[in-house]
Design a protein around this motif. Sequence first.
Motif, PDB file in Angstrom:
ATOM      1  N   ILE A   1       9.763   4.313  -8.687  1.00 51.72           N
ATOM      2  CA  ILE A   1       8.805   5.384  -8.380  1.00 51.72           C
ATOM      3  C   ILE A   1       9.415   6.698  -8.848  1.00 51.72           C
ATOM      4  O   ILE A   1      10.499   7.087  -8.411  1.00 51.72           O
ATOM      5  CB  ILE A   1       8.495   5.413  -6.878  1.00 51.72           C
ATOM      6  CG1 ILE A   1       7.812   4.113  -6.463  1.00 51.72           C
ATOM      7  CG2 ILE A   1       7.614   6.617  -6.530  1.00 51.72           C
ATOM      8  CD1 ILE A   1       7.662   3.939  -4.970  1.00 51.72           C
ATOM      9  N   ASN A   2       8.714   7.377  -9.739  1.00 48.39           N
ATOM     10  CA  ASN A   2       9.240   8.590 -10.368  1.00 48.39           C
ATOM     11  C   ASN A   2       8.532   9.860  -9.914  1.00 48.39           C
ATOM     12  O   ASN A   2       8.676  10.914 -10.552  1.00 48.39           O
ATOM     13  CB  ASN A   2       9.146   8.451 -11.894  1.00 48.39           C
ATOM     14  CG  ASN A   2       9.947   7.268 -12.414  1.00 48.39           C
ATOM     15  OD1 ASN A   2      11.118   7.100 -12.069  1.00 48.39           O
ATOM     16  ND2 ASN A   2       9.300   6.422 -13.209  1.00 48.39           N
ATOM     17  N   THR A   3       7.791   9.771  -8.850  1.00 47.98           N
ATOM     18  CA  THR A   3       7.070  10.941  -8.324  1.00 47.98           C
ATOM     19  C   THR A   3       8.060  12.046  -7.948  1.00 47.98           C
ATOM     20  O   THR A   3       9.136  11.772  -7.421  1.00 47.98           O
ATOM     21  CB  THR A   3       6.249  10.540  -7.089  1.00 47.98           C
ATOM     22  OG1 THR A   3       5.418   9.427  -7.418  1.00 47.98           O
ATOM     23  CG2 THR A   3       5.385  11.702  -6.602  1.00 47.98           C
ATOM     24  N   LYS A   4       7.677  13.290  -8.208  1.00 48.02           N
ATOM     25  CA  LYS A   4       8.528  14.437  -7.864  1.00 48.02           C
ATOM     26  C   LYS A   4       8.723  14.502  -6.345  1.00 48.02           C
ATOM     27  O   LYS A   4       7.802  14.247  -5.576  1.00 48.02           O
ATOM     28  CB  LYS A   4       7.884  15.725  -8.359  1.00 48.02           C
ATOM     29  CG  LYS A   4       8.719  16.977  -8.088  1.00 48.02           C
ATOM     30  CD  LYS A   4       8.029  18.222  -8.616  1.00 48.02           C
ATOM     31  CE  LYS A   4       8.858  19.463  -8.295  1.00 48.02           C
ATOM     32  NZ  LYS A   4       8.190  20.704  -8.781  1.00 48.02           N
ATOM     33  N   THR A   5       9.938  14.851  -5.922  1.00 50.67           N
ATOM     34  CA  THR A   5      10.236  14.941  -4.494  1.00 50.67           C
ATOM     35  C   THR A   5      10.647  16.360  -4.115  1.00 50.67           C
ATOM     36  O   THR A   5      11.094  17.141  -4.945  1.00 50.67           O
ATOM     37  CB  THR A   5      11.368  13.966  -4.102  1.00 50.67           C
ATOM     38  OG1 THR A   5      12.557  14.310  -4.835  1.00 50.67           O
ATOM     39  CG2 THR A   5      10.979  12.533  -4.395  1.00 50.67           C
TER      40      THR A   5
ATOM     41  N   GLU B   1       1.172   7.152  -6.645  1.00 51.92           N
ATOM     42  CA  GLU B   1       0.012   7.956  -7.026  1.00 51.92           C
ATOM     43  C   GLU B   1       0.089   9.398  -6.537  1.00 51.92           C
ATOM     44  O   GLU B   1      -0.697  10.246  -6.960  1.00 51.92           O
ATOM     45  CB  GLU B   1      -1.265   7.308  -6.494  1.00 51.92           C
ATOM     46  CG  GLU B   1      -1.584   5.962  -7.155  1.00 51.92           C
ATOM     47  CD  GLU B   1      -2.873   5.353  -6.633  1.00 51.92           C
ATOM     48  OE1 GLU B   1      -3.392   5.859  -5.592  1.00 51.92           O
ATOM     49  OE2 GLU B   1      -3.352   4.376  -7.238  1.00 51.92           O
ATOM     50  N   ALA B   2       1.052   9.700  -5.651  1.00 53.55           N
ATOM     51  CA  ALA B   2       1.171  11.053  -5.112  1.00 53.55           C
ATOM     52  C   ALA B   2       1.624  12.027  -6.200  1.00 53.55           C
ATOM     53  O   ALA B   2       2.330  11.660  -7.149  1.00 53.55           O
ATOM     54  CB  ALA B   2       2.155  11.061  -3.950  1.00 53.55           C
TER      55      ALA B   2
ATOM     56  N   LYS C   1      -3.865  18.674  -4.617  1.00 53.63           N
ATOM     57  CA  LYS C   1      -2.730  17.797  -4.861  1.00 53.63           C
ATOM     58  C   LYS C   1      -2.623  16.738  -3.769  1.00 53.63           C
ATOM     59  O   LYS C   1      -2.968  16.975  -2.610  1.00 53.63           O
ATOM     60  CB  LYS C   1      -1.430  18.602  -4.924  1.00 53.63           C
ATOM     61  CG  LYS C   1      -1.402  19.678  -5.995  1.00 53.63           C
ATOM     62  CD  LYS C   1      -1.459  19.087  -7.391  1.00 53.63           C
ATOM     63  CE  LYS C   1      -1.331  20.186  -8.446  1.00 53.63           C
ATOM     64  NZ  LYS C   1      -1.423  19.618  -9.823  1.00 53.63           N
ATOM     65  N   LYS C   2      -2.132  15.578  -4.154  1.00 54.59           N
ATOM     66  CA  LYS C   2      -1.909  14.494  -3.187  1.00 54.59           C
ATOM     67  C   LYS C   2      -0.433  14.503  -2.790  1.00 54.59           C
ATOM     68  O   LYS C   2       0.443  14.408  -3.651  1.00 54.59           O
ATOM     69  CB  LYS C   2      -2.300  13.147  -3.791  1.00 54.59           C
ATOM     70  CG  LYS C   2      -3.795  12.990  -4.016  1.00 54.59           C
ATOM     71  CD  LYS C   2      -4.161  11.612  -4.508  1.00 54.59           C
ATOM     72  CE  LYS C   2      -3.712  11.410  -5.954  1.00 54.59           C
ATOM     73  NZ  LYS C   2      -4.201  10.104  -6.502  1.00 54.59           N
ATOM     74  N   ILE C   3      -0.194  14.609  -1.474  1.00 50.17           N
ATOM     75  CA  ILE C   3       1.171  14.689  -0.968  1.00 50.17           C
ATOM     76  C   ILE C   3       1.432  13.538  -0.009  1.00 50.17           C
ATOM     77  O   ILE C   3       0.639  13.269   0.902  1.00 50.17           O
ATOM     78  CB  ILE C   3       1.412  16.030  -0.251  1.00 50.17           C
ATOM     79  CG1 ILE C   3       1.290  17.192  -1.257  1.00 50.17           C
ATOM     80  CG2 ILE C   3       2.791  16.053   0.423  1.00 50.17           C
ATOM     81  CD1 ILE C   3       1.439  18.553  -0.631  1.00 50.17           C
TER      82      ILE C   3
ATOM     83  N   ARG D   1       0.836  -1.208   0.000  1.00 48.56           N
ATOM     84  CA  ARG D   1       0.000   0.000   0.000  1.00 48.56           C
ATOM     85  C   ARG D   1       0.868   1.253   0.000  1.00 48.56           C
ATOM     86  O   ARG D   1       0.537   2.240  -0.665  1.00 48.56           O
ATOM     87  CB  ARG D   1      -0.916  -0.005   1.223  1.00 48.56           C
ATOM     88  CG  ARG D   1      -1.923   1.144   1.225  1.00 48.56           C
ATOM     89  CD  ARG D   1      -2.833   1.032   2.421  1.00 48.56           C
ATOM     90  NE  ARG D   1      -3.660   2.225   2.547  1.00 48.56           N
ATOM     91  CZ  ARG D   1      -4.122   2.671   3.704  1.00 48.56           C
ATOM     92  NH1 ARG D   1      -3.847   2.026   4.826  1.00 48.56           N
ATOM     93  NH2 ARG D   1      -4.870   3.748   3.761  1.00 48.56           N
ATOM     94  N   ALA D   2       1.970   1.225   0.728  1.00 47.80           N
ATOM     95  CA  ALA D   2       2.874   2.375   0.742  1.00 47.80           C
ATOM     96  C   ALA D   2       3.402   2.652  -0.661  1.00 47.80           C
ATOM     97  O   ALA D   2       3.475   3.807  -1.105  1.00 47.80           O
ATOM     98  CB  ALA D   2       4.027   2.122   1.712  1.00 47.80           C
TER      99      ALA D   2
END
Length: 280
Positions: A47-51, A26-27, A74-76, A19-20
């Motif tokens: 995981i390529n989500t912006k940090t 999806e963030a 936005k999802k954070i 789940r994490a």
Amino acid sequence: MPLTLVPTPIGNLEDITLRALIILREADLIACEDTRTSGILLRKYNINTKTISFHLYNENQRINFLLDKLKEGKKIAVISDAGTPGISDPGWILLKKAIDEGIEVDVLPGASAVLPAVLMSGIVPQPFMFMGFPPEKFGERQKFFDSVKNFPYTMCFYISPHKIEKQISEMIEIFGDRKAALIREISKIFQEAIREDLSKILQHIQDGIKGELVLVVEGHQQNFEEEKILWQSEVQDMLKNSMSVKDITNFINQKYEIPKNEIKKYINNKGENFNDRLQD
């Protein structure tokens, strides 16, 4: 969920939950304690989500920016270098402000050093109290240790390797020598549990110790027979001074945490004629 606190592995990178991983993918943005450290985990799982960095020294400056993003929909996700953010790591202030603003929040279950350390210690696990890191300043730390020395609960401390020798010495001085366990490098290759009295742990680490450390200390073990003699002796002295049962009961209850019914029963069993006082 707009804001989610996501636990990350404290050692083995495979300790992350499915789940994490979904939440992180999806963030829209991941707030990291250290983007370089988190990058190792994120790359492992593609995981390529912006940090964005979100640590002790910029936490207050970042909060308004992150709140604005949350209000935009936005999802954070918030992660720390290891473990559950918000517990001795950044995250709690943002979580609290989001709650105050009426923003939905969630905290995922997952990796934390506290529960494995308490269980691996071999000391009774409940009730226990998580104490976090002891205060930095000597005077504040002395007051802190003194304030918890009589707690009957198992206590769990986070301690830095270069401070542990000094702080265990202070604990011995204030707590006395107690059963304890030093749990090192949880979920890592060199995981270790040293289960000894505090004084023996101190001897074990006298040449230094490295790694992430959790110290679990046994709570104060009350000698109930000695305590019973003390409070009953005080009751007798107060009765000789003609104090009312009500005042005696309240005083002994607050000082020794003895149930009021037990105190009154003891007074009745003394064979004295205190019936009128018991009506107070």
